[in-house]
Design an enzyme around this catalytic site. Structure first.
Site, PDB file in Angstrom:
ATOM      1  N   GLU A  14       0.827  -1.210   0.000  1.00 36.07           N
ATOM      2  CA  GLU A  14       0.000   0.000   0.000  1.00 36.07           C
ATOM      3  C   GLU A  14       0.861   1.260   0.000  1.00 36.07           C
ATOM      4  O   GLU A  14       0.519   2.272   0.611  1.00 36.07           O
ATOM      5  CB  GLU A  14      -0.973  -0.007   1.179  1.00 36.07           C
ATOM      6  CG  GLU A  14      -1.925  -1.188   1.145  1.00 36.07           C
ATOM      7  CD  GLU A  14      -2.946  -1.184   2.280  1.00 36.07           C
ATOM      8  OE1 GLU A  14      -3.010  -0.186   3.032  1.00 36.07           O
ATOM      9  OE2 GLU A  14      -3.682  -2.178   2.413  1.00 36.07           O
ATOM     10  N   GLU A  61      -3.965  -9.587   0.797  1.00 34.61           N
ATOM     11  CA  GLU A  61      -4.582  -9.430   2.117  1.00 34.61           C
ATOM     12  C   GLU A  61      -6.095  -9.418   1.971  1.00 34.61           C
ATOM     13  O   GLU A  61      -6.631  -8.635   1.179  1.00 34.61           O
ATOM     14  CB  GLU A  61      -4.189  -8.104   2.784  1.00 34.61           C
ATOM     15  CG  GLU A  61      -2.862  -8.056   3.454  1.00 34.61           C
ATOM     16  CD  GLU A  61      -2.671  -6.726   4.185  1.00 34.61           C
ATOM     17  OE1 GLU A  61      -3.663  -5.987   4.367  1.00 34.61           O
ATOM     18  OE2 GLU A  61      -1.533  -6.428   4.557  1.00 34.61           O
TER      19      GLU A  61
END
Length: 550
Positions: A389, A485
């Site tokens: 991210e 994830e």
């Protein structure tokens, strides 16, 4: 710990978690990034403003006690007078609420007190002032307020919670409307509260809290009090499945009818898991591919090799084929690597970027690359993920991340790694940037996809949500797509239809597993109690080992 009280009701701080070398940060809860027009906008819970909005049954954060000199115990709330089971006097209660706000009880003498169960029905959306406690070090701190994101210069009108001193000197929390000019695009915190504390102190700040229509319940609890004038704060708690999303008005309870005689039903076959796409990754023997793993104890210290070994045995027993590790700190490579080899598990390795400045000369990045080159057990490795991210958190620009991936490929390639590379991010980070240069240097497209952060997704729809995100990811670079994830928290606040809880987690993971389990990495094996709770109150509570029978 004594509390510095800045307001007198309960709510949730609008904050966010940050990431470092072994911290996972979820951001964007309650944020809908549609952009505000270049005109005056009114902030409501459906714009980009971060609110504390509670749907159905809610988990609540402890408010300040009436007297800051007394200890506080949390038990589920009640609006009825508690019944002592000893001869101690009945505790003093605040007035029964019309919304499920916590109740402060003062137990005047030692004894056993029983707080009966209570249900409150909210029939219309209600906005109230609230407050939340947070521990801060000595110094000046700016807390609370309403955080809003604008993509152009604009003026916003927002309801904000603040404190107000009455003529008699009593400080109360009130909701006021304020007009705020945002001169440039960016993130603004409107009407925060500033406080100065001389030492480590628990501070309580006011915020705006909205209760949506629904039924709020609290179970009966008995607590033993051993001190005089003990203060007991009773918040609502939520266990088990969330309530169905309420309508705008309460519905009449259906009349009971005789139970029908069951008829033979055709057996519905269990959905077959979607196989992994072409690309050499994904589950080979079922609907479980990978699990994230960080070797940290609840206090944030490193686990021993023996503790890591025990965890990896359980992950293997659950049926997973691979482990995703984020970085190289805490002896991750030698300890997790040897445990993976002993249990026949594959590894997804990573280079973690945890701050602004995506530079391959950064000491943290250089140390990770050096550790991987020294370890070099490539026969265990299925994939290398550079950055987690990093675009969404604005740690890297597209060109910086492209350069870092290229540099990592060259460095690891020089010591024999020939496997695939990628980076992982939320889908919006890819959609909001031109990542064509990144597409040119990665082999597969990977995303982090958490259905809980989509306020329209209930647990049973988590699988279709993640599958939809994977389909979008596959089209961005025209490469096979995988999820690095996905999961569901067991604690925190409700985000629209997405409510946390153990039963909700089981439902969500079952849905993901049946829909796209062969292509996803579940997050995470155990709870991470060393993290900050975050704005959602959920960051510590993604541990899902129970869902896999271990």
């Amino acid at each position: 710990m004594k509390a510095t009280v800045l307001a007198a009701a309960a709510a949730v701080l609008a904050g966010s978690a940050t990431a470092h070398s072994h911290r996972h940060a979820h951001r964007g809860l309650f944020e809908k990034r549609g952009g505000l027009k270049n005109e005056t906008d009114v902030c409501v819970p459906t714009c980009t403003t971060i609110y504390s909005t509670i749907y159905g049954e809610a988990t609540w954060i402890q408010p300040p006690p009436k007297s800051t000199s007394e200890p506080v115990v949390e038990v589920p709330t009640t609006t009825e007078a508690p019944v002592p089971t000893t001869e101690a006097p009945v505790p003093t209660s605040t007035a029964p609420p019309t919304v499920p706000e916590p109740i402060t009880e003062i137990c005047p003498t030692p004894g056993t007190y029983t707080f009966p169960a209570k249900t409150i029905v909210v029939t219309e959306t209600t906005t109230v002032c609230g407050a939340s406690s947070t521990e801060v070090p000595a110094g000046t701190h700016t807390l609370g307020g309403v955080t809003t994101v604008v993509e152009t210069a604009t003026t916003v009108v927002c309801p904000v919670a603040t404190t107000e001193t009455q003529p008699n000197g009593v400080v109360t929390s009130v909701i006021k409307t304020t007009t705020f000019v945002c001169p440039t695009p960016g993130t603004y915190t409107i009407a925060p509260v500033t406080t100065v504390v001389p030492s480590v102190t628990t501070v309580v700040v006011p915020v705006v809290t909205t209760y949506c229509p629904g039924t709020y319940t609290a179970p009966a609890v008995t607590t033993v009090v051993t001190e005089t004038n003990y203060v007991v704060v009773c918040p609502f708690t939520s266990e088990g499945p969330a309530l169905a999303q309420p309508t705008s008005a309460p519905q009449e309870a259906p009349k009971q009818a005789p139970a029908p005689v069951p008829k033979p039903q055709a057996t519905t076959p269990k959905p077959k898991p979607v196989p992994a796409p072409a690309g050499g990754l994904g589950a080979k023997n079922g609907d479980l591919w990978a699990m994230t793993y960080t070797p940290f104890r609840p206090d944030g210290n490193c686990k021993t090799k023996g503790e890591v070994d025990a965890d990896i045995v359980r992950i293997k027993k659950a049926g997973f084929e691979a482990l995703r590790i984020y970085s190289t700190d805490c002896d991750t490579l030698p300890n997790v690597g040897s445990a993976a080899r002993a249990n026949g598990l594959r590894l997804i390795i990573g280079i973690f970027v945890g701050k602004v400045g995506c530079d391959n000369n950064d000491p943290s990045v250089a140390t990770q690359i050096s550790a991987l080159k020294k370890w070099a057990q490539w026969d265990l490795v299925d994939l290398c993920v550079v950055g987690n991210e990093a675009l969404f958190n604005n740690f890297c620009t597209v060109s910086e991340l492209t350069n870092l991936i290229t540099h990592t490929k060259q460095e690891l390639g020089s010591v024999g790694y020939t496997g695939p590379f990628t980076t992982t991010d939320v889908i919006s980070a890819y959609q909001n940037n031109d990542i064509s240069s990144i597409c040119n240097v990665i082999d597969v497209t990977t995303i982090n996809a958490h259905a809980y952060f989509n306020f329209e997704t209930s647990p049973e729809k988590a699988g279709p949500f993640v599958k939809g995100q994977l389909d979008l990811a596959a089209s961005i670079c025209n490469k096979p797509a995988y999820c690095m994830e996905t999961g569901w928290p067991t604690q925190g606040v409700c985000n629209g239809l997405a409510c946390p809880g153990k039963q909700q987690q089981r439902i969500a993971i079952k849905s993901i597993r049946e829909t796209c389990g062969a292509t996803v990495t579940f997050f995470s094996f155990h709870d991470d109690n060393w993290k900050e709770p975050g704005a959602c109150g959920c960051e510590r509570s993604w541990g899902s080992a129970d869902c896999f029978g271990v």
